[in-house]
Write an enzyme that holds these catalytic residues in place. Structure first.
Site, PDB file in Angstrom:
ATOM      1  N   LYS A   9      57.880   4.173  46.774  1.00 37.88           N
ATOM      2  CA  LYS A   9      57.823   3.067  45.735  1.00 37.88           C
ATOM      3  C   LYS A   9      57.478   4.063  44.603  1.00 37.88           C
ATOM      4  O   LYS A   9      56.861   5.046  44.437  1.00 37.88           O
ATOM      5  CB  LYS A   9      56.604   2.609  46.270  1.00 37.88           C
ATOM      6  CG  LYS A   9      55.922   1.640  45.121  1.00 37.88           C
ATOM      7  CD  LYS A   9      54.765   0.763  45.655  1.00 37.88           C
ATOM      8  CE  LYS A   9      53.954  -0.102  44.569  1.00 37.88           C
ATOM      9  NZ  LYS A   9      52.747  -0.731  45.409  1.00 37.88           N
ATOM     10  N   SER A  25      73.401  -2.183  38.610  1.00 42.01           N
ATOM     11  CA  SER A  25      72.386  -1.573  39.062  1.00 42.01           C
ATOM     12  C   SER A  25      71.150  -0.973  38.556  1.00 42.01           C
ATOM     13  O   SER A  25      70.938  -1.658  37.440  1.00 42.01           O
ATOM     14  CB  SER A  25      73.137  -0.284  39.856  1.00 42.01           C
ATOM     15  OG  SER A  25      73.578   0.442  38.772  1.00 42.01           O
ATOM     16  N   TYR A  58      70.916  -1.840  43.580  1.00 42.16           N
ATOM     17  CA  TYR A  58      71.162  -0.380  44.218  1.00 42.16           C
ATOM     18  C   TYR A  58      70.986   0.596  42.920  1.00 42.16           C
ATOM     19  O   TYR A  58      70.912   0.247  42.116  1.00 42.16           O
ATOM     20  CB  TYR A  58      72.449  -0.125  44.933  1.00 42.16           C
ATOM     21  CG  TYR A  58      73.569  -0.294  43.786  1.00 42.16           C
ATOM     22  CD1 TYR A  58      74.009   0.791  43.379  1.00 42.16           C
ATOM     23  CD2 TYR A  58      74.146  -1.567  43.686  1.00 42.16           C
ATOM     24  CE1 TYR A  58      75.195   0.632  42.563  1.00 42.16           C
ATOM     25  CE2 TYR A  58      75.022  -1.518  42.614  1.00 42.16           C
ATOM     26  CZ  TYR A  58      75.457  -0.652  42.206  1.00 42.16           C
ATOM     27  OH  TYR A  58      76.666  -0.559  41.023  1.00 42.16           O
TER      28      TYR A  58
END
Length: 127
Positions: A9, A25, A58
């Site tokens: 995270k 992305s 992504y």
């Protein structure tokens, strides 16, 4: 049985750019990705603290040491430069290993520098 658990995270990163015309992305400084164990092309969830938007995309490795956090393509419609975001990767963990799984949480400052690394989610405080 497997459970989906947080693995890495990036907490409170500042968006440095939103590029609508780039192929989709999120571009993230490769040093930051390495620290939290997120790989290029890995699926991540993104939460925008400024407007509540949530999305999945992504990752693309950005220039090391640059502090770049750039939302690309359609995701650029959900963020503005200087918005604060949380970027989360998940992993499938076998039931017998969930109690020993340790995510990596990077706490960021306003310059997208890591100021603290945690191996757990901080406890919530009730006000």
């Amino acid at each position: 049985m497997f459970r989906t658990m947080m693995n890495g995270k990036i907490h409170r990163a500042r968006v440095t750019e939103a590029n609508l015309n780039y192929v989709g992305s999120i571009t993230i400084d490769e040093d930051i990705l390495d620290t939290v164990g997120i790989l290029p092309n890995e699926k991540v969830a993104i939460v925008n603290n400024n407007n509540g938007a949530r999305l999945e995309t992504y990752t693309i490795a950005g220039e090391r040491g640059s502090g770049v956090v750039c939302l690309n393509g359609a995701a650029a419609r959900l963020v503005q430069r200087d918005d604060i975001v949380i970027i989360i990767s998940y992993v499938m963990v076998a039931e017998e290993k969930i109690h020993t799984h340790k995510p990596i949480v990077a706490i960021m400052n306003e310059k997208n520098e890591i100021v603290e690394i945690l191996s757990h989610e901080p406890e919530a405080t009730i006000k």
